[in-house]
Motif scaffolding. Structure first.
Motif, PDB file in Angstrom:
ATOM      1  N   TYR A   1       0.683  -1.006   0.124  1.00  0.00           N
ATOM      2  CA  TYR A   1      -0.002   0.093   0.033  1.00  0.00           C
ATOM      3  C   TYR A   1       0.953   1.219  -0.147  1.00  0.00           C
ATOM      4  O   TYR A   1       1.737   1.295   0.967  1.00  0.00           O
TER       5      TYR A   1
ATOM      6  N   TRP B   1      -3.147   0.318  -3.552  1.00  0.00           N
ATOM      7  CA  TRP B   1      -2.587  -0.650  -3.601  1.00  0.00           C
ATOM      8  C   TRP B   1      -1.791  -1.209  -4.824  1.00  0.00           C
ATOM      9  O   TRP B   1      -2.465  -0.975  -6.038  1.00  0.00           O
TER      10      TRP B   1
ATOM     11  N   LYS C   1      -8.592  -5.112  -3.742  1.00  0.00           N
ATOM     12  CA  LYS C   1      -8.361  -5.052  -2.374  1.00  0.00           C
ATOM     13  C   LYS C   1      -9.448  -4.304  -1.625  1.00  0.00           C
ATOM     14  O   LYS C   1      -9.686  -4.868  -0.548  1.00  0.00           O
ATOM     15  N   GLU C   2     -10.185  -3.267  -2.311  1.00  0.00           N
ATOM     16  CA  GLU C   2     -11.321  -2.909  -1.602  1.00  0.00           C
ATOM     17  C   GLU C   2     -12.392  -3.755  -1.531  1.00  0.00           C
ATOM     18  O   GLU C   2     -13.119  -3.974  -0.673  1.00  0.00           O
TER      19      GLU C   2
ATOM     20  N   THR D   1     -11.556  -6.456   1.005  1.00  0.00           N
ATOM     21  CA  THR D   1     -11.630  -5.844   2.440  1.00  0.00           C
ATOM     22  C   THR D   1     -12.953  -5.840   2.922  1.00  0.00           C
ATOM     23  O   THR D   1     -13.283  -6.094   4.018  1.00  0.00           O
TER      24      THR D   1
ATOM     25  N   ARG E   1     -14.695  -7.622   5.951  1.00  0.00           N
ATOM     26  CA  ARG E   1     -15.337  -6.758   7.051  1.00  0.00           C
ATOM     27  C   ARG E   1     -16.668  -7.781   7.114  1.00  0.00           C
ATOM     28  O   ARG E   1     -17.058  -7.840   8.308  1.00  0.00           O
TER      29      ARG E   1
ATOM     30  N   VAL F   1      -3.949  -0.682  12.688  1.00  0.00           N
ATOM     31  CA  VAL F   1      -5.094  -0.834  11.611  1.00  0.00           C
ATOM     32  C   VAL F   1      -5.661   0.281  11.162  1.00  0.00           C
ATOM     33  O   VAL F   1      -5.804   0.454   9.863  1.00  0.00           O
TER      34      VAL F   1
ATOM     35  N   GLY G   1      -3.432   1.963   8.480  1.00  0.00           N
ATOM     36  CA  GLY G   1      -3.072   1.168   7.412  1.00  0.00           C
ATOM     37  C   GLY G   1      -1.898   0.227   7.386  1.00  0.00           C
ATOM     38  O   GLY G   1      -1.391  -0.117   6.492  1.00  0.00           O
TER      39      GLY G   1
ATOM     40  N   SER H   1      -3.644  -4.732   7.966  1.00  0.00           N
ATOM     41  CA  SER H   1      -5.212  -4.930   7.509  1.00  0.00           C
ATOM     42  C   SER H   1      -5.801  -5.716   8.572  1.00  0.00           C
ATOM     43  O   SER H   1      -7.319  -5.857   8.521  1.00  0.00           O
TER      44      SER H   1
ATOM     45  N   VAL I   1     -10.071  -5.088  12.987  1.00  0.00           N
ATOM     46  CA  VAL I   1     -10.213  -4.997  11.383  1.00  0.00           C
ATOM     47  C   VAL I   1     -10.742  -3.704  11.150  1.00  0.00           C
ATOM     48  O   VAL I   1     -11.223  -2.833  11.844  1.00  0.00           O
ATOM     49  N   PRO I   2     -10.240  -3.094  10.038  1.00  0.00           N
ATOM     50  CA  PRO I   2     -10.672  -1.648   9.202  1.00  0.00           C
ATOM     51  C   PRO I   2     -12.223  -2.061   8.858  1.00  0.00           C
ATOM     52  O   PRO I   2     -12.746  -3.159   8.252  1.00  0.00           O
TER      53      PRO I   2
END
Length: 674
Positions: free
Chosen positions: A79, A86, A109-110, A113, A117, A185, A188, A191, A214-215
């Protein structure tokens, strides 16, 4: 890089640049210029770390140095904070440096992620959930957090996360670790972070919680803390580790009783099983005998019961070989004690050795974890008992070989002595013939009075006795229930006694090796036959039943033949005891199978109400008499005694009240009168 390759590289959609061995830019394509916001002219010849110092704290240095030093291609995702992007980076080394491709994978990556989540939220339904803003202040907590710490969500909302850590009694050092994980986290750096810390709930119970950070992207919340109680898991791991240590102790013990005691106390201390015990199978009697129990079991029952075949659920489980858990004994048919205070019970077979039982006074008190741990303990106990028995067998075999050597030496002495006697008799006769000058027609062979049949019979008896005696005297085969009167009748029929008068006042049974017990009785009757001069009467009676608290049981065989006579030859028992490693006899200090002289003032009760023979006398000061001549009677009572001691019995030779000989077999613990 060759100029003819430049246009092709420039057409690649990914960012591409080349570095020399000093990490200086040697080429940058157009996509890389755009991505790095630097022109090619500005970067060529310059060191990457100098131009982009923020990359020093990322994966670029480790990855590039690895590729260069090991000359292997590497790939990693990184990142880039200034660009909020990323990158998937791939680097190929060659002798001139590195060729690096970078692809923008931010969208992928989004998506990952977001999926992570959502997955974390689904998995954390039963876990504590706390969401935080960018100032690490609490935005929300779920019901699990409220119930665990007896606090309302409204009381925590807007408070710094340290407030909740204080409520959970998390110490300062662990609180710092949690704060660092949240910070990593949040900025950044990572992750995902996980921290295990001890805590205390509202009820005052201590435990261990795994906090996963976690984010998230949900309004003003950017970090979620998911707290899962792992107390039982860590306790299970601790107990398993302790059980491995217990297994080491079990395997260091050579005694079955000690092994069972270690197992019972391990179950009490480690598994919290205060009412437990171990029963081992008694091979001789055929019942499950208690050998170890917890203090709680003895206090509850005042001693552990012995289970005979078919009694209670214990035998059903033992014969099935599978562990059984009874959630409530009072709803099960066929229990040993219908009034037992125990409700929950686990019965676990220890292989073919026996069983372990543990119980609780309330129904359904054992979990699957308890059953798994008990199974592990029982299996380790079985392995330890297997090993102990194998080593015991090896020791017994080694001892048996030593005793066998001694017995063979004793047998060789007997045979050589008999042969020597016969040769000396012949030599003496020849010398006498030469000295007197008798005519050959007048001389007779010294053994001529013995018929061939008599000599062969005597030889056959001696060979049979030698073969029986040369067997392992301390080992017997499987013991079975034997009717004493029937065994006596069978042995009499096979013996050399002719038409004896037998009086049997012994309606009883015992457990013994059938073949060897038959040999014992037959040997005794053959000894009587060798001493008999005419018709013989033999009386058989029991010992130890008319006295209520007698600590010995047995039977006797009393004859009216000639008494066991003395002999000038050394007794075989002496030879055995003088040979190292041989069978030991519990005879008088003279090491002889001796008759005891009668004493007119002392009486000996034969301890059976049916026996007509009521007294016999004995004295310690009387001179011992040795066994009769072996050439006529084989090994005689020495053989009988060896067989008796192989069964852990004691054979005694006494004089009867009116002459004759009384042979007693004592310590027959399995003898039962009918």
């Amino acid at each position: 890089m060759s100029p003819r390759h430049v246009p092709l590289v420039d057409r690649v959609r990914d960012a591409f640049f080349a570095l020399d061995t000093d990490f200086r830019f040697t080429y940058v394509n157009e996509r890389a210029e755009s991505l790095l916001s630097r022109s090619r002219e500005d970067l060529l010849g310059r060191v990457m770390w100098d131009e982009f110092p923020e990359t020093v704290e990322t994966q670029f240095p480790d990855g590039f140095y690895q590729a260069m030093d090991e000359q292997v291609p590497v790939s990693f995702e990184v990142y880039h904070s200034p660009l909020e992007t990323w990158f998937e980076t791939r680097a190929w080394p060659d002798e001139s440096g590195l060729s690096v491709y970078m692809r923008d994978v931010t969208e992928r990556k989004e998506r990952e992620t977001k999926l992570a989540r959502n997955t974390a939220v689904v998995e954390a339904v039963q876990d504590g959930v706390v969401t935080l803003d960018d100032n690490t202040r609490i935005l929300s907590v779920n019901t699990t957090v409220e119930e665990t710490f007896d606090v309302e969500a409204s009381e925590l909302r807007g408070e710094h996360v340290e407030t909740l850590l204080d409520i959970a009694s998390i110490d300062a050092d662990d609180a710092v670790r949690v704060g660092r994980a949240i910070s990593d986290v949040d900025v950044g750096t990572g992750s995902f972070r996980s921290v295990e810390v001890p805590y205390t709930n509202a009820a005052g119970d201590s435990g261990v919680v795994d906090i996963r950070v976690v984010p998230i992207d949900h309004g003003s919340a950017n970090v979620a803390c998911l707290a899962r109680d792992i107390t039982e898991q860590r306790e299970y791991e601790r107990v398993v580790t302790s059980l491995h240590e217990v297994t080491r102790w079990l395997l260091q013990s050579d005694e079955p009783e000690e092994i069972c005691a270690i197992a019972v106390h391990a179950g009490s201390d480690l598994l919290n099983l205060p009412i437990s015990g171990v029963w081992l199978l008694d091979d001789e009697y055929g019942y499950l005998d208690p050998v170890a129990g917890t203090a709680g079991a003895h206090e509850e029952f005042g001693g552990l019961p012995r289970f005979r075949p078919g009694e209670g659920l214990v035998w059903d489980v033992f014969e099935s070989g599978d562990l059984e858990y009874f959630e409530d004994l009072h709803s099960v048919e066929g229990i040993y004690n219908p009034d037992t205070p125990i409700h929950s019970e686990i019965i676990a077979p220890i292989g073919t050795h026996g069983i372990m039982m543990t119980g609780a006074k309330r129904p359904d008190q054992f979990s699957e974890t308890d059953i798994d741990l008990i199974s592990m303990l029982v299996e380790n106990t079985r392995a330890a008992l297997d090993r102990a028995i194998r080593e015991q067998v090896l020791r017994e075999r080694s001892d048996a070989l030593e005793r066998q050597t001694g017995r063979l030496e004793a047998v060789a002495n007997v045979l050589s002595s008999d042969l020597k006697d016969q040769l000396e008799a012949v030599a003496t006769a020849l010398e006498e013939e030469q000295r007197t000058g008798a005519e050959a027609s007048e001389w007779e062979f010294p053994l001529a009075e013995d018929t061939v049949t008599t000599t062969l019979d005597r030889t056959e008896r001696l060979v049979d006795d030698v073969q029986e005696f040369a067997r392992n005297a301390t080992a017997v085969g499987p013991r079975t229930r034997i009717d004493l009167e029937e065994a006596i009748e069978t042995a009499l029929a096979d013996s050399m006694l002719e038409r004896p008068s037998i009086v049997v006042d012994a309606d009883a049974t015992l457990r013994a090796d059938h073949e060897r017990f038959h040999n014992l009785l037959e040997t005794v009757f053959n000894d009587v036959a060798a001493r008999a001069d005419g018709r013989v009467t033999i009386q058989v009676g029991l010992i130890g039943f008319s006295t209520p608290r007698s600590n010995t049981r047995g039977f006797f065989l009393m004859d009216d033949a000639a008494e066991v006579p003395p002999t000038e030859n050394e007794n075989l028992a002496d030879r055995e005891q003088q040979s190292p490693g041989t069978v030991g006899f519990t005879s008088p200090p003279t090491n002889e199978l001796a008759l005891e002289e009668p004493d007119a003032e002392a009486t000996f009760e034969d301890e059976t109400a049916e026996s007509a023979e009521t007294t016999e006398t004995e004295t310690e000061g009387a001179p011992p008499l040795r066994l009769d001549d072996r050439s006529e009677r084989g090994l005689g009572l020495t053989l009988a005694r060896a067989i008796a001691e192989a069964h852990d019995w004691e054979l005694r030779v006494k004089r009867g009240q009116h002459g004759g000989t009384r042979i007693e077999i004592r310590d027959v613990t399995t003898l039962e009168q009918h």
